[in-house]
Design a protein around this motif. Structure first.
Motif, PDB file in Angstrom:
ATOM      1  N   LEU A  67      -2.415   3.796  -0.098  1.00 44.13           N
ATOM      2  CA  LEU A  67      -3.395   5.143  -0.274  1.00 44.13           C
ATOM      3  C   LEU A  67      -2.786   6.106  -0.982  1.00 44.13           C
ATOM      4  N   CYS A  68      -2.078   5.964  -2.101  1.00 44.40           N
ATOM      5  CA  CYS A  68      -1.367   6.731  -2.403  1.00 44.40           C
ATOM      6  C   CYS A  68      -2.175   6.294  -4.195  1.00 44.40           C
ATOM      7  N   TYR A  69      -2.424   7.659  -4.233  1.00 47.23           N
ATOM      8  CA  TYR A  69      -3.548   7.891  -5.341  1.00 47.23           C
ATOM      9  C   TYR A  69      -2.944   7.466  -6.514  1.00 47.23           C
ATOM     10  N   LYS A  72      -2.734   3.800  -6.008  1.00 48.03           N
ATOM     11  CA  LYS A  72      -3.837   3.464  -6.925  1.00 48.03           C
ATOM     12  C   LYS A  72      -4.300   3.206  -7.878  1.00 48.03           C
ATOM     13  N   GLU A  73      -4.323   4.693  -8.749  1.00 49.17           N
ATOM     14  CA  GLU A  73      -4.602   3.940 -10.431  1.00 49.17           C
ATOM     15  C   GLU A  73      -3.686   3.540 -11.289  1.00 49.17           C
ATOM     16  N   TYR A  74      -2.605   3.673 -10.529  1.00 46.51           N
ATOM     17  CA  TYR A  74      -1.280   2.220 -11.479  1.00 46.51           C
ATOM     18  C   TYR A  74      -2.232   1.183 -11.725  1.00 46.51           C
ATOM     19  N   VAL A  75      -2.104   0.288 -10.365  1.00 44.41           N
ATOM     20  CA  VAL A  75      -3.067  -0.516 -10.161  1.00 44.41           C
ATOM     21  C   VAL A  75      -4.730  -0.636 -10.738  1.00 44.41           C
ATOM     22  N   GLU A  76      -5.349   0.274 -11.269  1.00 40.58           N
ATOM     23  CA  GLU A  76      -6.348   0.627 -11.288  1.00 40.58           C
ATOM     24  C   GLU A  76      -6.246  -0.348 -12.756  1.00 40.58           C
ATOM     25  N   ASP A  77      -5.437   0.324 -14.044  1.00 37.38           N
ATOM     26  CA  ASP A  77      -4.780  -0.105 -15.451  1.00 37.38           C
ATOM     27  C   ASP A  77      -3.912  -1.058 -15.042  1.00 37.38           C
ATOM     28  N   THR A 111     -10.077  -0.841  -6.636  1.00 41.29           N
ATOM     29  CA  THR A 111      -9.046  -0.602  -8.181  1.00 41.29           C
ATOM     30  C   THR A 111     -10.138  -1.251  -8.536  1.00 41.29           C
ATOM     31  N   GLY A 112     -10.497  -3.029  -8.616  1.00 40.94           N
ATOM     32  CA  GLY A 112     -11.003  -3.566  -9.515  1.00 40.94           C
ATOM     33  C   GLY A 112      -9.831  -4.778  -9.777  1.00 40.94           C
ATOM     34  N   TYR A 113      -8.494  -4.954  -8.955  1.00 39.05           N
ATOM     35  CA  TYR A 113      -7.654  -5.839  -9.199  1.00 39.05           C
ATOM     36  C   TYR A 113      -8.066  -7.149  -9.127  1.00 39.05           C
ATOM     37  N   SER A 114      -7.765  -8.023  -9.416  1.00 39.30           N
ATOM     38  CA  SER A 114      -7.890  -9.319  -9.508  1.00 39.30           C
ATOM     39  C   SER A 114      -6.729 -10.437  -9.775  1.00 39.30           C
ATOM     40  N   HIS A 115      -5.862  -9.395 -10.041  1.00 36.11           N
ATOM     41  CA  HIS A 115      -4.411 -10.488  -9.937  1.00 36.11           C
ATOM     42  C   HIS A 115      -4.439 -11.205  -8.465  1.00 36.11           C
ATOM     43  N   GLU A 116      -2.352 -11.524  -8.592  1.00 31.24           N
ATOM     44  CA  GLU A 116      -1.984 -11.837  -7.432  1.00 31.24           C
ATOM     45  C   GLU A 116      -1.736 -10.401  -6.680  1.00 31.24           C
ATOM     46  N   ILE A 117      -1.737 -10.325  -5.078  1.00 32.62           N
ATOM     47  CA  ILE A 117      -1.649  -9.333  -4.354  1.00 32.62           C
ATOM     48  C   ILE A 117      -0.827  -9.490  -2.872  1.00 32.62           C
ATOM     49  N   TYR A 118       0.161  -9.113  -2.592  1.00 32.43           N
ATOM     50  CA  TYR A 118       0.507  -8.927  -1.094  1.00 32.43           C
ATOM     51  C   TYR A 118       0.912  -8.587  -0.550  1.00 32.43           C
ATOM     52  N   VAL A 119       1.276  -8.209   0.657  1.00 31.21           N
ATOM     53  CA  VAL A 119       1.618  -7.361   1.362  1.00 31.21           C
ATOM     54  C   VAL A 119       3.290  -7.272   2.112  1.00 31.21           C
ATOM     55  N   ARG A 153       6.846  10.429  -7.665  1.00 34.17           N
ATOM     56  CA  ARG A 153       5.387   9.574  -8.057  1.00 34.17           C
ATOM     57  C   ARG A 153       4.807   9.026  -8.782  1.00 34.17           C
ATOM     58  N   LEU A 154       5.296   9.475  -9.670  1.00 36.06           N
ATOM     59  CA  LEU A 154       4.597   9.675 -10.754  1.00 36.06           C
ATOM     60  C   LEU A 154       5.883   9.336 -12.222  1.00 36.06           C
TER      61      LEU A 154
END
Length: 182
Positions: A67-69, A72-77, A111-119, A153-154
């Motif tokens: 939920l961190c904006y 989210k932008e970093y992952v979009e990049d 985000t359009g992220y298609s690489h590996e992701i986990y939680v 955060r930045l």
């Protein structure tokens, strides 16, 4: 372009010590107790954290939460990094969030992220590694070669700087699809 990382770099002195002597080529070993902690994929399947990069080189990005904006932008990049560029350099990109695995698919769609992701829903890896904010780690064979700890955060490490450290060609993040006004 700089050569790939061959020694430990840490933005937080004391947390991840720099190796000395012959260890500089191998990096700093990941503690076995941390390597065995589970992460969950989008289906809820458990995978040990260390297994994510035990047999391969990887850039692991820990985000504060989905939920961190700013995250989210970093992952979009990160999503803009072509898989072919990573494959050419034999590097895997992995994002780990602090959430339920149920949130992975919606976050990837957003985000359009298609690489590996986990939680890491219980935040055990975050706690054991002393993380308070987001982090970027370059690792291979259960050894950590680079750590960046965000001060706020930045303070995310510029993506191209991280890519350069692992021998990946820089990515043009400014290219946007043309907008046609009618």
């Amino acid at each position: 372009m700089a050569a790939p990382v061959t020694r430990q770099v840490s933005g937080c002195a004391g947390r991840v010590p720099s190796p000395t002597g012959s260890d500089t080529e191998r990096g700093q070993p990941l503690a076995a107790a941390v390597a065995e902690l589970p992460v969950l994929d989008a289906s809820g399947r458990r995978v040990t954290f260390g297994a994510l990069f035990r047999e391969r080189r990887a850039v692991v990005v820990f985000v504060r939460h989905f939920l961190c904006y700013v995250c989210k932008e970093y992952v979009e990049d990160l999503a803009k990094i072509p898989k072919s560029v990573l494959q050419e350099a034999d590097v895997t990109l992995i994002v780990i969030g602090q959430s339920s695995y149920h949130h992975i698919e919606p976050f990837c769609k957003l985000t359009g992220y298609s690489h590996e992701i986990y939680v890491d829903p219980e935040r055990e890896i975050y706690k054991r590694l002393g993380m308070k904010r987001g982090e970027e780690i370059s690792s291979s064979g259960n050894n950590i070669h680079f750590v960046h700890r965000d001060r706020n955060r930045l303070d995310h490490k510029p993506i191209n700087s991280v890519l350069q450290l692992v021998g990946v060609q820089p990515v043009n993040f400014l290219s946007r699809p043309a907008v046609i006004h009618v």
